[in-house]
Enzyme design. Sequence first.
Site, PDB file in Angstrom:
ATOM      1  N   CYS A 259       4.686   0.882  -1.846  1.00 36.74           N
ATOM      2  CA  CYS A 259       5.640   0.368  -0.854  1.00 36.74           C
ATOM      3  C   CYS A 259       5.397  -1.089  -0.474  1.00 36.74           C
ATOM      4  O   CYS A 259       6.244  -1.693   0.183  1.00 36.74           O
ATOM      5  CB  CYS A 259       5.588   1.234   0.400  1.00 36.74           C
ATOM      6  SG  CYS A 259       6.052   2.959   0.122  1.00 36.74           S
ATOM      7  N   HIS A 338      -6.236  -5.972  -1.375  1.00 40.69           N
ATOM      8  CA  HIS A 338      -6.294  -4.842  -2.327  1.00 40.69           C
ATOM      9  C   HIS A 338      -7.635  -4.135  -2.178  1.00 40.69           C
ATOM     10  O   HIS A 338      -8.685  -4.749  -2.306  1.00 40.69           O
ATOM     11  CB  HIS A 338      -6.135  -5.357  -3.754  1.00 40.69           C
ATOM     12  CG  HIS A 338      -5.625  -4.326  -4.719  1.00 40.69           C
ATOM     13  ND1 HIS A 338      -6.188  -3.079  -4.848  1.00 40.69           N
ATOM     14  CD2 HIS A 338      -4.594  -4.357  -5.604  1.00 40.69           C
ATOM     15  CE1 HIS A 338      -5.542  -2.393  -5.757  1.00 40.69           C
ATOM     16  NE2 HIS A 338      -4.559  -3.137  -6.236  1.00 40.69           N
ATOM     17  N   HIS A 431       9.008 -12.119  15.845  1.00 43.11           N
ATOM     18  CA  HIS A 431       9.589 -10.871  15.345  1.00 43.11           C
ATOM     19  C   HIS A 431       8.615 -10.194  14.390  1.00 43.11           C
ATOM     20  O   HIS A 431       7.918 -10.856  13.608  1.00 43.11           O
ATOM     21  CB  HIS A 431      10.918 -11.139  14.626  1.00 43.11           C
ATOM     22  CG  HIS A 431      11.890 -11.932  15.446  1.00 43.11           C
ATOM     23  ND1 HIS A 431      12.568 -11.407  16.511  1.00 43.11           N
ATOM     24  CD2 HIS A 431      12.284 -13.234  15.346  1.00 43.11           C
ATOM     25  CE1 HIS A 431      13.346 -12.330  17.040  1.00 43.11           C
ATOM     26  NE2 HIS A 431      13.200 -13.442  16.352  1.00 43.11           N
ATOM     27  N   HIS A 435       6.496  -2.152   7.828  1.00 37.17           N
ATOM     28  CA  HIS A 435       7.022  -1.158   6.900  1.00 37.17           C
ATOM     29  C   HIS A 435       7.242   0.175   7.595  1.00 37.17           C
ATOM     30  O   HIS A 435       6.325   0.754   8.194  1.00 37.17           O
ATOM     31  CB  HIS A 435       6.053  -0.987   5.733  1.00 37.17           C
ATOM     32  CG  HIS A 435       6.348   0.195   4.857  1.00 37.17           C
ATOM     33  ND1 HIS A 435       7.598   0.456   4.347  1.00 37.17           N
ATOM     34  CD2 HIS A 435       5.543   1.204   4.416  1.00 37.17           C
ATOM     35  CE1 HIS A 435       7.554   1.561   3.621  1.00 37.17           C
ATOM     36  NE2 HIS A 435       6.330   2.030   3.658  1.00 37.17           N
ATOM     37  N   HIS A 464      14.788   5.447  11.536  1.00 37.36           N
ATOM     38  CA  HIS A 464      15.751   6.430  12.028  1.00 37.36           C
ATOM     39  C   HIS A 464      17.052   6.396  11.231  1.00 37.36           C
ATOM     40  O   HIS A 464      17.600   7.440  10.869  1.00 37.36           O
ATOM     41  CB  HIS A 464      16.046   6.156  13.509  1.00 37.36           C
ATOM     42  CG  HIS A 464      17.005   7.130  14.126  1.00 37.36           C
ATOM     43  ND1 HIS A 464      18.374   6.936  14.117  1.00 37.36           N
ATOM     44  CD2 HIS A 464      16.798   8.315  14.759  1.00 37.36           C
ATOM     45  CE1 HIS A 464      18.962   7.953  14.722  1.00 37.36           C
ATOM     46  NE2 HIS A 464      18.034   8.801  15.122  1.00 37.36           N
ATOM     47  N   ASN A 468      12.518   6.102   5.016  1.00 29.86           N
ATOM     48  CA  ASN A 468      11.546   5.244   4.332  1.00 29.86           C
ATOM     49  C   ASN A 468      12.145   4.836   2.982  1.00 29.86           C
ATOM     50  O   ASN A 468      12.172   5.620   2.041  1.00 29.86           O
ATOM     51  CB  ASN A 468      10.228   5.994   4.141  1.00 29.86           C
ATOM     52  CG  ASN A 468       9.151   5.142   3.495  1.00 29.86           C
ATOM     53  OD1 ASN A 468       9.431   4.093   2.924  1.00 29.86           O
ATOM     54  ND2 ASN A 468       7.910   5.592   3.579  1.00 29.86           N
TER      55      ASN A 468
END
Length: 535
Positions: A259, A338, A431, A435, A464, A468
């Site tokens: 993701c 990573h 802002h 994720h 919502h 995802n």
Amino acid sequence: MARSEQDLLSTEIVNRGIESSGPNAGSLTFSVRVRRRLPDFLQSVNLKYVKLGYHYLINHGTYLATIPVLVLVFSAEVGSLSREELWKKLWEDARYDLATVLSFFAVFVFTFSVYFMSRPRSIYLIDFACYRPNDDLKVTKEQFIEIARTSGKFDEASLEFQKRILKSSGIGDETYVPKALMSNENCATMKEGRLEASTVMFGALDELFEKTRIRPKDVGVLVVNCSIFNPTPSLSAMIINHYKMRGNILSYNLGGMGCSAGIIAVDLARDMLQANPNNYAVVVSTEMVGYNWYPGRDRSMLVPNCFFRMGCSAVLLSNRRRDYRRAKYRLEHLVRTHKGADDRSFRSVYQEEDEQGFKGLKVSKDLMEIGGDALKTNITTLGPLVLPFSEQLLFFATLVWRHFFGGDNSKASLSPSSKPYIPDYKLAFEHFCVHAASKIVLDELQKNLELSEKNMETSRMTLHRFGNTSSSSIWYELAYLEAKERVKRGDRIWQIAFGSGFKCNSVVWSCMRRVRKPSRNNPWLDCIDRYPVAL
């Protein structure tokens, strides 16, 4: 159990309703759910990652320290002279010849040429688009469970588990799934995977080219990321074939990177633009929901079924200086972390077959702890690049004091006064686009980063409304901010994503002009007035 291990656990009493069968039939039953929390990473900062952040800052900002000193010295020298004395020194006392003037001019031109040629080009985000599927692909949570039930592939225990996951997921009743999933066909085929890929990718790209008025043949760099579905020819080749792009385009296809791959794709596009001036780059981020559908009964593999939904984003980047005025955002910082060297992190999200031979994505129960460690490393490295000087000074001073004068680290960690000063990241950004993985993850991130409900609104509302959508979720969140007309000139936007590997990546954008509410080509336009909703 050790005290530190207990601190990572949270308990919750769940009302499971009235038992329908068995010895307890007719009785109200409860269960105790134990979860792992994110570790309190703000209280365990590793000095080496702070040093890495300062290393990035120094490498890219040496001139910030030298130029003010030179200007100060020159101003002090000139300021000590009156107007008459300055005129006399320039024109009466000086003795110039042609060779001196030409030499000085040549050095001046050479110095500034080297500076401008060696300075990295600014990377501009011209615009982006997020695909919104047709309403006939929209499903409620009840419809989702009914689709799973009528498929005949799940027993009652698996269906009940998915129902409980969906109830606490933070996902609403207007998310999208592929048509093959709704018709109970075998959706994990190459044919259905290509169909879903072409639907979402071409839909997002059509909107992008319409908004930016860029011809597909003008694009010099193409980067596509999709974690699970990687056919031959590649997804990037599908796009080149569909839009008949030019033959010398630099195309890349990133697979299996989870993701957070959307930010990795932006990083690759940035590097390609730095090496190829006066070019456009398109970054496409998506995931194939149908191809990743798991029909088995392993609960750790059923979790992705409940959360992942259809979605795709397409972003247009440019390094052309003439695009300065039309660009929406400028890329400021990008930090990648990573943790794949650690075995637990490597296997935290792992694709494999279950005992029945069904392929699926297995999610480790330690994922929250592993994700917290990766996030801690990422934000610690990012801090020196983005935090105000006052926050950096207090943070760095307390960290150095603890490092050199804290004595025994194990004893020092027990004392509240020995803990480092925790900077306020809300001072660095206007802002936040975190994720939208799940409600539990967002809750823990909000708690650990001490973010307000307003800071987390974009992520919660995206989860919502769209679920995802994997690597494209951070762009649906930015689209939400634009639809609400909250992004103004000079605002800084922090996009942060995490995924398999385990990886955590951050990118910071600076807004270059006030972004007005779009009149079309925004996935939120039909529902933005209903949001935010109470969850």
